[in-house]
Motif scaffolding. Structure first.
Motif, short mmCIF file in Angstrom:
data_model
loop_
_atom_site.label_atom_id
_atom_site.label_comp_id
_atom_site.label_asym_id
_atom_site.label_seq_id
_atom_site.Cartn_x
_atom_site.Cartn_y
_atom_site.Cartn_z
N MET A 91 0.87 -1.02 0.01
CA MET A 91 0.00 -0.04 -0.08
C MET A 91 0.83 1.22 -0.05
SD MET A 91 -3.17 1.27 2.50
CE MET A 91 -3.11 -0.22 3.46
N ASN A 92 0.62 2.14 -0.90
CA ASN A 92 1.17 3.63 -0.77
C ASN A 92 1.39 4.05 0.57
OD1 ASN A 92 2.56 4.38 -3.17
ND2 ASN A 92 0.52 5.04 -3.77
N ARG A 93 2.34 5.03 0.60
CA ARG A 93 2.29 5.69 1.95
C ARG A 93 1.19 6.84 1.88
NH1 ARG A 93 5.44 10.69 3.49
NH2 ARG A 93 5.81 10.35 5.67
N GLY A 94 0.54 6.77 3.14
CA GLY A 94 -0.42 7.54 3.24
C GLY A 94 -1.92 7.33 2.50
N ALA A 95 -1.94 6.17 2.09
CA ALA A 95 -3.20 5.66 1.31
C ALA A 95 -3.84 4.76 2.19
CB ALA A 95 -2.65 5.15 0.04
N GLN A 96 -5.21 4.70 1.81
CA GLN A 96 -5.87 3.64 2.86
C GLN A 96 -6.67 3.05 1.71
OE1 GLN A 96 -8.24 6.36 5.15
NE2 GLN A 96 -7.50 4.99 7.10
N THR A 97 -6.89 1.63 1.99
CA THR A 97 -7.73 0.97 1.02
C THR A 97 -8.92 0.64 1.94
OG1 THR A 97 -6.09 -0.09 -0.15
CG2 THR A 97 -8.26 -0.97 -0.35
N LYS A 98 -10.43 1.00 1.91
CA LYS A 98 -11.34 0.74 2.46
C LYS A 98 -12.43 -0.43 1.64
CE LYS A 98 -11.98 4.75 5.17
NZ LYS A 98 -12.94 5.77 5.67
N SER A 158 -9.70 16.25 0.27
CA SER A 158 -9.87 17.22 -0.98
C SER A 158 -9.56 18.46 -0.68
CB SER A 158 -11.03 16.89 -1.92
OG SER A 158 -11.17 15.73 -2.27
N ALA A 159 -10.39 18.91 0.65
CA ALA A 159 -10.39 20.28 0.62
C ALA A 159 -8.96 20.50 1.42
CB ALA A 159 -11.47 20.65 1.99
N LEU A 160 -8.52 19.72 2.30
CA LEU A 160 -6.99 19.90 2.71
C LEU A 160 -5.78 19.91 1.76
CD1 LEU A 160 -7.22 17.59 5.85
CD2 LEU A 160 -7.65 20.28 5.67
N GLY A 161 -6.12 19.13 0.71
CA GLY A 161 -5.25 18.94 -0.49
C GLY A 161 -5.26 20.39 -1.16
N ALA A 162 -6.23 21.11 -1.23
CA ALA A 162 -6.18 22.56 -1.87
C ALA A 162 -5.41 23.45 -0.98
CB ALA A 162 -7.78 22.98 -2.02
N ILE A 163 -5.36 23.16 0.26
CA ILE A 163 -4.60 24.18 1.36
C ILE A 163 -3.21 23.75 1.30
CG2 ILE A 163 -4.63 25.23 3.62
CD1 ILE A 163 -7.74 24.32 3.68
N ALA A 216 2.95 16.54 1.48
CA ALA A 216 3.96 16.07 2.44
C ALA A 216 3.54 16.85 3.84
CB ALA A 216 5.38 16.74 2.30
N ARG A 217 2.43 17.56 3.65
CA ARG A 217 2.21 18.46 5.00
C ARG A 217 0.56 18.07 5.35
NH1 ARG A 217 1.99 24.17 5.61
NH2 ARG A 217 2.74 24.41 3.33
N ILE A 218 0.26 16.83 4.87
CA ILE A 218 -1.07 16.29 5.33
C ILE A 218 -0.84 14.97 5.48
CG2 ILE A 218 -3.41 15.71 4.88
CD1 ILE A 218 -3.20 17.53 2.33
N LEU A 219 -0.74 14.58 7.05
CA LEU A 219 -0.64 13.38 7.38
C LEU A 219 -1.76 12.38 7.63
CD1 LEU A 219 2.07 14.34 10.39
CD2 LEU A 219 2.60 14.21 7.72
N THR A 220 -1.57 11.44 6.84
CA THR A 220 -2.76 10.38 7.30
C THR A 220 -2.42 9.06 7.50
OG1 THR A 220 -2.69 9.92 4.81
CG2 THR A 220 -4.15 11.69 5.47
N SER A 221 -1.31 8.38 7.28
CA SER A 221 -0.95 7.19 7.66
C SER A 221 -0.95 6.81 8.98
CB SER A 221 0.21 6.78 6.96
OG SER A 221 1.54 7.07 7.68
#
Length: 178
Positions: A1-8, A28-33, A37-42
């Motif tokens: 799985m890619n870094r920071g990716a989730q499979t549901k 998506s909204a955070l990705g516009a801001i 590299a500054r959005i942590l999700t994993s």
């Protein structure tokens, strides 16, 4: 799985969410801001943000954003409000109060990169700092003019915004002056 990716997986249906927020309005909204590299999700990236120095209580945020400007913080809060997502502002997590404990499935807005000293008045023993400024920064900036702008003995080198006492200056975060 890619870094920071989730499979549901739901039944036989599978959708993939990546850092660019495909399929998730919040991401998506955070990705516009923020840059990716500054959005942590994993899970590994989120683990340090599950608690502050009081480790007895933990909650896992949905995401952490690493803000570097007031404008990013404002836009993040607006996006959270628009989408009904709870958020918690956090410095370096050195507190023992649980004050930066995230809300389950909410987001954490990390403020430790907002670390500038905006105003320093050694004569009045006051400083206006961004939330990420640490006591040692204020002391170092004031050192050429005074030796009295130092944190209390209880404050550590990583402590944010010094408490006031007869031996310490008044330190306000920039947000508290608005």
């Amino acid at each position: 799985m890619n870094r920071g990716a989730q499979t549901k997986t739901k039944g036989t249906q599978t959708s993939r969410q990546t850092r660019n927020g495909a399929g998730d309005p919040l991401l998506s909204a955070l990705g516009a801001i923020y840059p990716p590299a500054r959005i942590l999700t994993s899970r590994a990236e989120l683990a340090p943000y599950e608690c502050d120095a009081l480790t007895s209580f933990r909650a896992s945020p949905r995401a952490v954003v690493l803000a570097e400007s007031t404008d990013e913080v404002v836009e993040t809060v607006r996006a959270c409000h628009r989408l009904g997502v709870p958020y918690v502002a956090r410095g370096s997590g050195t507190s023992l109060s649980g004050g930066s404990l995230p809300i389950e499935e909410g987001i954490v807005i990390a403020l430790n990169r907002l670390n500038r000293i905006l105003e320093l008045d050694p004569e009045q023993r006051t400083a206006v700092v961004e939330p990420g400024a640490i006591n040692s920064q204020v002391s170092a900036a004031a050192a050429p003019t005074t030796s009295s702008m130092r944190p209390t003995r209880r404050a550590s080198r990583s402590a944010r915004s010094a408490a006031t006492s007869p031996s310490t200056p008044v330190v306000r975060t920039a947000s508290s002056t608005a």
